[in-house]
Design an enzyme around this catalytic site. Structure first.
Site, PDB file in Angstrom:
ATOM      1  N   SER A   4       5.967   5.337   1.061  1.00 25.99           N
ATOM      2  CA  SER A   4       5.299   6.439   0.356  1.00 25.99           C
ATOM      3  C   SER A   4       5.346   7.683   1.218  1.00 25.99           C
ATOM      4  O   SER A   4       5.342   7.599   2.462  1.00 25.99           O
ATOM      5  CB  SER A   4       3.850   6.071   0.081  1.00 25.99           C
ATOM      6  N   TYR A  22      -5.028   3.521   0.564  1.00 28.32           N
ATOM      7  CA  TYR A  22      -3.609   3.528   0.203  1.00 28.32           C
ATOM      8  C   TYR A  22      -2.760   4.005   1.383  1.00 28.32           C
ATOM      9  O   TYR A  22      -1.781   3.361   1.771  1.00 28.32           O
ATOM     10  CB  TYR A  22      -3.397   4.432  -1.017  1.00 28.32           C
TER      11      TYR A  22
END
Ligand SMILES: [Zn+2]
Length: 656
Positions: A540, A553
């Site tokens: 990510s 996250y």
């Protein structure tokens, strides 16, 4: 034998081609009659040529078409008079024969006509059907097969001793048909090969085929050689690594990666455990054209080197008698029978392996029934060699072209039912890999109905489910070469001061812990990948540039990133490479509904389109962009790269 003819569905009697297509498909639907391109059919039709003169044309099945799905375009129109003249020649080499067939078609774009075209031409009936019916070759391939065929059919069929397909067979049929045929003749049996039926209409010929094959079935039933009871041991559910080792050995022998598809139904497992296996399974194929798919003999057990030695000896024994010099094909088996593994079918692709599995499953029935009848007798090795190394078959193999980048390789993608995961499945399938998709969503099991895809419903947070999924992967395809770790969750925004430990742990469990288990459990399989293992981590942008409100996250993805770097260090010696890609703002996934997009865009004071392209290059990043990079990371471009981290985000000023 079931007669499938249905007057309500059959085309009008005036449309000979449509009828030809209809009854060819009826034959093709019944796997006990023909398998995968086997068999062929024809119809003779008078048509005007360019000069307005009537000409007799033989419409015969073209090569590359399967009877089950044939269409009008699959029939090649060849001038009948020319074929009949060719049949009078004393000899004609097969490549020259094919040239004559192709140059005497009336439609240039038609496929190459079946090599049995001349045989169809010389039979004096409008409609001709040819199958490799299981029941007929069972009887023919048994002790006293020829006498049994005579006993079953009397003067209803002409009987032709075995000759290899091609011109010589057509020539022999001309002579024998003239000698043997009478008013009762409705068919022709080619010993150790198959059966023909014929008639003046598609229906008559089809019904004669059903009648003739039915007589062989009835004979086997009368002789107590029809119903075989298979009593099998319980199939091992932990054979994954055995399969992966076998796959690695066979791939090394073949010189390219192969798929190993395991069948452990009671028939396969009981057959592989028969005490007389070394005799009955080492005779040869049920009909010669299977040799192209299955090789002459299955490998018994797992001694790949011994199989290769025996194959070389077979080649060296028969090659000197061939008309021209032959190059040895790869020595790898295509069928393995092992008491623990059952039946393993081998192919350059999952589709090829599935074809081999189906052919061999029929072969098992044929061998078992012929054995019950008194003994299975296949053709001598020399005859099988002639077909395996036939110029025309060799040409077919060469026409296959360059294999796809990941042909024979196996990939597993997590979170594969939608979004980036599904796009990865598509990119890997497009490169020829067999793909296993894992997802919590049960829709994964029906994502694609094709032999090179297996969808498994799986909670990646459950260790036992991951282990079971890897075993199923090995059962289906023989091992694992590529692992794409994509599954992850992105919870709603929450600042640290409000972050509950449960919410944090839930994210860590899926985004981090599950991937540790996947990597650990996949490692022994990846180590056995014929061309080395590859892992791609869908990371990510949050790894290099975390966002406020995304603590769990961002931390989970950063930890995963570090885990991947350590894996790259530890597994380099095992020839496993691990690379990561960091996507950002991929909006064509399920979480980004129109409403969410509109509200986020409003939040930044942008239009939806400008919001989507809010990056340095002003481009939209799609799931497909991410998936294509993931697939390339498994390919040659990245062959010498491990532990790389590549952004796929259109350029992000916080990352740059
Ligand atoms: Zn045939």
């Amino acid at each position: 034998m079931k007669n499938l003819w249905n007057d309500a569905q059959s085309p009008a009697a005036t449309d000979a081609i449509a009828l030809r297509v209809y009854s060819s498909r009826l034959l093709g639907q019944d796997k006990t009659l023909v398998l995968h391109g086997g068999g062929n059919t024809s119809v003779k039709i008078a048509e005007p040529n360019a000069f307005g003169e009537m000409e007799e044309i033989l419409y015969v099945k073209g090569s590359g078409w399967d009877l089950e799905k044939i269409e009008a375009a699959g029939f090649s129109p060849v001038r009948l008079d020319h074929l009949k003249r060719l049949a009078q020649l004393p000899s004609l080499p097969d490549p020259a024969m094919v040239n004559e067939l192709v140059t005497h078609m009336t439609r240039a774009a038609a496929p190459v006509p079946s090599v049995e075209a001349i045989l169809h031409a010389i039979l004096p009936f409008k409609v001709v059907d040819h199958t490799h019916a299981d029941a007929v070759i069972t009887v023919s391939n048994s002790v006293d097969g020829a006498a049994r065929i005579k006993e079953i059919y009397g003067d209803a069929v002409v009987v032709i001793p075995y000759v290899m397909p091609g011109f010589d067979l057509a020539r022999l049929c001309v002579v024998e048909f003239a000698k043997q045929a009478g008013p009762q003749t409705i068919g022709m049996v080619l010993l150790n090969h198959g059966i023909f039926s014929f008639g003046n209409t598609a229906r008559e010929s089809y019904e004669r085929m059903i009648d003739l094959v039915g007589r062989a079935e009835d004979y086997l039933k009368r002789k107590q050689a029809w119903d075989i009871t298979w009593t099998a041991p319980v199939a091992a559910t932990d054979a994954g690594l055995d399969l992966a080792r076998l796959r690695k050995d066979i791939s090394a022998l073949a010189g390219f990666p192969i798929i190993v598809a395991r069948t452990v139904d009671s028939q396969a497992l009981a057959f592989a455990n028969r005490p007389d296996l070394a005799t009955i399974a080492q005779q040869g194929p049920a009909t010669p054209d299977h040799v192209i798919r299955t090789k002459r003999l299955p490998m018994l057990g797992r001694d790949v080197a011994a199989y290769a030695t025996a194959y070389r000896a077979y080649f060296e024994a028969h090659e000197p008698q061939a008309k021209e010099r032959k190059t040895m094909l790869d020595a790898a088996p295509r069928v393995v029978l092992d008491p623990r593994l059952g039946l393993c079918a081998i192919g350059r692709s999952a589709k090829d392996a599935a074809v081999v599995a189906e052919i061999y499953s029929h072969t098992i029935d044929i061998i078992a029934r012929a054995t019950a009848l008194g003994g299975y007798r296949a053709l001598p090795a020399k005859d099988i060699f002639d077909v395996e190394y036939w110029d025309l078959e060799q040409a077919k193999l060469k026409k296959g072209g360059k294999p796809a980048a990941f042909a024979g390789e196996v990939a597993l993608v997590t979170g594969a039912a939608s979004g980036i995961g599904k796009a990865c499945v598509d990119s890997l399938l497009a490169r020829g890999a067999a793909v296993v998709g894992l997802d919590l969503n049960p829709a994964i099991t029906t994502l694609y109905q094709r032999p090179d895809f297996l969808g498994i419903q799986c909670d990646v947070g459950a260790e036992d489910q991951i282990k079971a999924a890897l075993q199923r992967t090995a059962d289906a395809f023989g091992g694992l070469d590529m692992l794409v770790l994509n599954a992850g969750i992105f919870p709603a925004g929450c600042r640290i001061e409000d972050l509950a430990l449960d919410a944090w742990r839930k994210v860590m469990n899926i985004n981090l812990d599950a991937n540790l288990v996947l990597l650990r459990e996949a490692h022994p399989f990846l180590k056995l990948a014929p061309r080395g293992g590859r892992v791609v981590i869908i990371g990510s942008k949050n790894v290099p540039a975390p966002g406020p409100g995304a603590a769990a996250y961002s931390a989970s993805k950063a930890a995963l990133n570090q885990l991947a770097r350590v894996a790259a260090l530890e597994w380099g010696n095992d020839n496993i490479r691990i690379n990561s890609l960091h996507p950002n703002a991929v909006f064509d996934t399920a979480i980004w509904t129109e409403e969410v997009l509109a509200s986020r865009a409003r939040h930044y004071g942008l239009t939806v389109d400008a919001y989507k392209r809010n990056n340095v290059l002003k481009v939209e990043v799609t799931s497909r962009d991410v998936a294509e990079l993931a697939a390339e990371m498994c390919g040659n471009l990245f062959a010498k790269t491990t532990a790389a981290q590549v952004p796929v985000d259109g350029g992000n000023d916080r990352v740059i």
